[in-house]
Every structure is written in C-alpha cells, then in structure tokens.
Motif scaffolding. Structure first.
Motif, short mmCIF file in Angstrom:
data_model
loop_
_atom_site.label_atom_id
_atom_site.label_comp_id
_atom_site.label_asym_id
_atom_site.label_seq_id
_atom_site.Cartn_x
_atom_site.Cartn_y
_atom_site.Cartn_z
N TRP A 17 -5.62 5.53 3.21
CA TRP A 17 -5.47 5.73 4.72
C TRP A 17 -5.32 4.69 5.56
CZ3 TRP A 17 -3.62 9.91 6.57
CH2 TRP A 17 -3.76 11.10 5.85
N THR A 18 -6.02 3.39 5.25
CA THR A 18 -6.16 2.24 6.01
C THR A 18 -4.73 1.63 6.02
OG1 THR A 18 -8.52 1.88 5.71
CG2 THR A 18 -7.18 -0.14 6.38
N PHE A 19 -3.94 1.70 4.87
CA PHE A 19 -2.89 1.34 4.58
C PHE A 19 -1.73 2.00 5.57
CE2 PHE A 19 1.05 0.49 2.24
CZ PHE A 19 1.03 -0.90 2.11
N ALA A 20 -2.07 3.13 5.61
CA ALA A 20 -1.09 4.21 6.42
C ALA A 20 -1.05 3.72 7.88
CB ALA A 20 -1.36 5.69 6.06
N ARG A 21 -2.44 3.72 8.00
CA ARG A 21 -2.66 3.65 9.72
C ARG A 21 -2.19 2.07 9.97
NH1 ARG A 21 -7.72 5.87 8.50
NH2 ARG A 21 -8.98 3.62 8.48
N PHE A 22 -2.35 1.13 9.08
CA PHE A 22 -2.07 -0.20 9.35
C PHE A 22 -0.31 -0.39 9.62
CE2 PHE A 22 0.30 -4.00 7.82
CZ PHE A 22 -0.38 -5.02 8.60
N HIS A 23 0.34 0.65 8.87
CA HIS A 23 1.73 0.53 9.03
C HIS A 23 2.22 1.47 10.39
CE1 HIS A 23 2.94 -1.86 5.99
NE2 HIS A 23 2.07 -1.18 5.16
N VAL A 24 1.43 2.33 10.80
CA VAL A 24 1.65 2.98 11.98
C VAL A 24 1.65 1.93 13.30
CG1 VAL A 24 1.11 4.81 13.55
CG2 VAL A 24 1.35 5.32 11.16
N ALA A 29 3.54 -1.97 17.17
CA ALA A 29 3.52 -3.48 17.65
C ALA A 29 5.22 -3.93 17.23
CB ALA A 29 2.51 -4.29 16.65
N THR A 30 5.68 -3.36 16.30
CA THR A 30 7.01 -4.02 16.00
C THR A 30 8.03 -3.36 16.92
OG1 THR A 30 6.76 -4.05 13.73
CG2 THR A 30 8.96 -3.81 14.22
N VAL A 31 7.79 -2.14 17.62
CA VAL A 31 8.79 -1.90 18.56
C VAL A 31 8.64 -2.87 19.99
CG1 VAL A 31 8.91 0.06 20.45
CG2 VAL A 31 8.59 0.54 18.03
N ASN A 63 -0.93 -5.48 18.10
CA ASN A 63 -1.48 -5.36 16.74
C ASN A 63 -3.00 -5.52 16.77
OD1 ASN A 63 -1.57 -6.24 13.83
ND2 ASN A 63 -0.18 -4.61 13.84
N PHE A 64 -3.20 -6.42 17.39
CA PHE A 64 -4.78 -6.87 17.32
C PHE A 64 -5.39 -5.76 18.04
CE2 PHE A 64 -8.70 -8.31 19.42
CZ PHE A 64 -9.31 -8.76 18.64
N LEU A 65 -5.16 -5.21 19.21
CA LEU A 65 -5.98 -4.16 19.83
C LEU A 65 -5.99 -2.89 19.09
CD1 LEU A 65 -4.57 -4.65 23.23
CD2 LEU A 65 -7.03 -5.21 22.35
N LEU A 66 -4.68 -2.64 18.15
CA LEU A 66 -4.60 -1.17 17.61
C LEU A 66 -5.41 -1.60 16.28
CD1 LEU A 66 -1.00 -0.13 17.67
CD2 LEU A 66 -2.82 1.08 18.45
N GLY A 67 -5.15 -2.60 15.49
CA GLY A 67 -6.08 -2.86 14.36
C GLY A 67 -7.65 -2.88 14.64
N ARG A 68 -8.09 -3.24 15.66
CA ARG A 68 -9.47 -3.44 16.00
C ARG A 68 -10.12 -1.81 16.12
NH1 ARG A 68 -14.10 -6.15 17.77
NH2 ARG A 68 -15.24 -5.16 19.64
N MET A 69 -9.46 -1.25 17.37
CA MET A 69 -9.98 0.09 17.24
C MET A 69 -9.41 1.26 16.69
SD MET A 69 -11.33 -1.08 20.22
CE MET A 69 -11.49 0.45 21.10
N SER A 120 10.35 -9.49 8.64
CA SER A 120 9.08 -8.92 9.04
C SER A 120 8.51 -7.92 7.99
CB SER A 120 9.27 -8.03 10.44
OG SER A 120 10.27 -6.91 10.11
N LEU A 121 9.01 -7.44 7.37
CA LEU A 121 8.63 -6.38 6.29
C LEU A 121 7.94 -7.08 5.19
CD1 LEU A 121 11.69 -3.85 5.83
CD2 LEU A 121 9.32 -3.36 6.83
N VAL A 122 8.55 -8.21 4.83
CA VAL A 122 8.05 -9.08 3.61
C VAL A 122 6.77 -9.71 4.19
CG1 VAL A 122 8.31 -11.20 2.11
CG2 VAL A 122 10.12 -9.58 2.47
N VAL A 123 6.87 -10.28 5.48
CA VAL A 123 5.71 -10.88 5.89
C VAL A 123 4.33 -9.86 6.24
CG1 VAL A 123 4.64 -12.05 8.06
CG2 VAL A 123 6.88 -12.75 7.00
N ALA A 124 4.73 -8.83 6.41
CA ALA A 124 3.71 -7.65 6.78
C ALA A 124 2.97 -7.15 5.40
CB ALA A 124 4.48 -6.34 7.43
N LEU A 125 3.64 -6.89 4.57
CA LEU A 125 3.23 -6.58 3.09
C LEU A 125 2.48 -7.65 2.68
CD1 LEU A 125 6.33 -4.50 1.84
CD2 LEU A 125 4.00 -3.48 2.55
#
Length: 143
Positions: A17-24, A29-31, A63-69, A120-125
């Motif tokens: 679930w964390t992995f899924a939320r991370f990608h959302v 952030a990518t947009v 991404n930081f704000l979404l990651g933290r909250m 970006s996909l490689v760096v994200a994963l």
C-alpha cells in the motif's frame, strides 16, 4: 473469528500500500515536474537539461509534502529534519534525472520527453522510493 494475519504478511501488505501511494504521489509530482519542464522548453526556450532541473525541483516539493502527509505518514519528526534528508535525496535524484536526460537526449538523440519518461521511471524505482522509505521517512524514527 478469522485467523490472525501473520506479521510478515501484514508487513508485506503495508509495504504494498505504501508503494502504491508512493506512485500516486509520484504521479502528481510528475505532472508538476513535466508541466514545468515542457513549459520552460516550449514557451521560454530553455535547454531541456536546465528545464529538467527546474521541473524536478518543483516536483520534489510536491512529492515531499505528499510523502510526509499521505504516503509515509511520518509526521512525528519535525518537517525540517525530514526536509534536509529529502533535500539530499532529491538533489541526487535531480542529478540522476538531468544526467540521464543528457545521455538519452543529447548523446543518444532520443526525443527529450521520451528520454525524461524513461529516466524518471528508472530513478523513481531504483532511487527515490527506497531512499524515501528508508532514509527520509523511516517508520518510527521520530517516535
């Protein structure tokens, strides 16, 4: 009463679930990232590598704000402490993205948006998720 879920299985589900939320969150952030990058190249005439750094910086803040909250939900530790760690990870990420963009666009002559998607996909994963989970927002660090 249903049998208790083994701890390891519960941990696996939480990670999924964390992995899924991370990608959302990463998508949001990518947009921001791509919107800024494309706008700066197409409207302001900046070079793709320079625009990538600007886009990555604003995407990183999102991404930081979404990651933290929302993604990691690790608010026990002060945001500034997490922010410094995030800045280190994000700076390395910006460098990896810009370097990859340079290699694919300037050296391999791949169209800049396509190059950015691949990089970006490689760096994200391989970089962003592991470093945010283990270093920036590690579970229980602030407790």
């Amino acid at each position: 009463m249903p049998p208790e879920v083994p701890r390891s299985e519960g941990r696996g589900r939480r990670l999924a679930w964390t992995f899924a939320r991370f990608h959302v969150g990463a998508f949001a952030a990518t947009v921001v990232d791509f919107g800024v990058m494309i706008g700066l190249v197409e409207l302001a005439g900046l070079q793709p590598v320079t625009a990538t750094i600007a886009g990555a910086s604003l995407g990183a803040l999102t991404n930081f704000l979404l990651g933290r909250m929302w993604v990691f939900r690790e608010r026990a530790e002060h945001w500034a402490v997490q922010g410094w760690r995030y800045a280190l990870v994000s700076s390395a990420s910006a460098g990896l993205n810009a370097g990859g963009e340079h290699l694919l666009h300037d050296v391999a002559r791949v169209e800049y948006v396509g190059a950015r998607v691949v990089v970006s996909l490689v760096v994200a994963l391989l970089w962003n998720f592991p470093m945010q989970r283990l270093f920036v927002f590690p579970e229980g660090r602030g407790a």
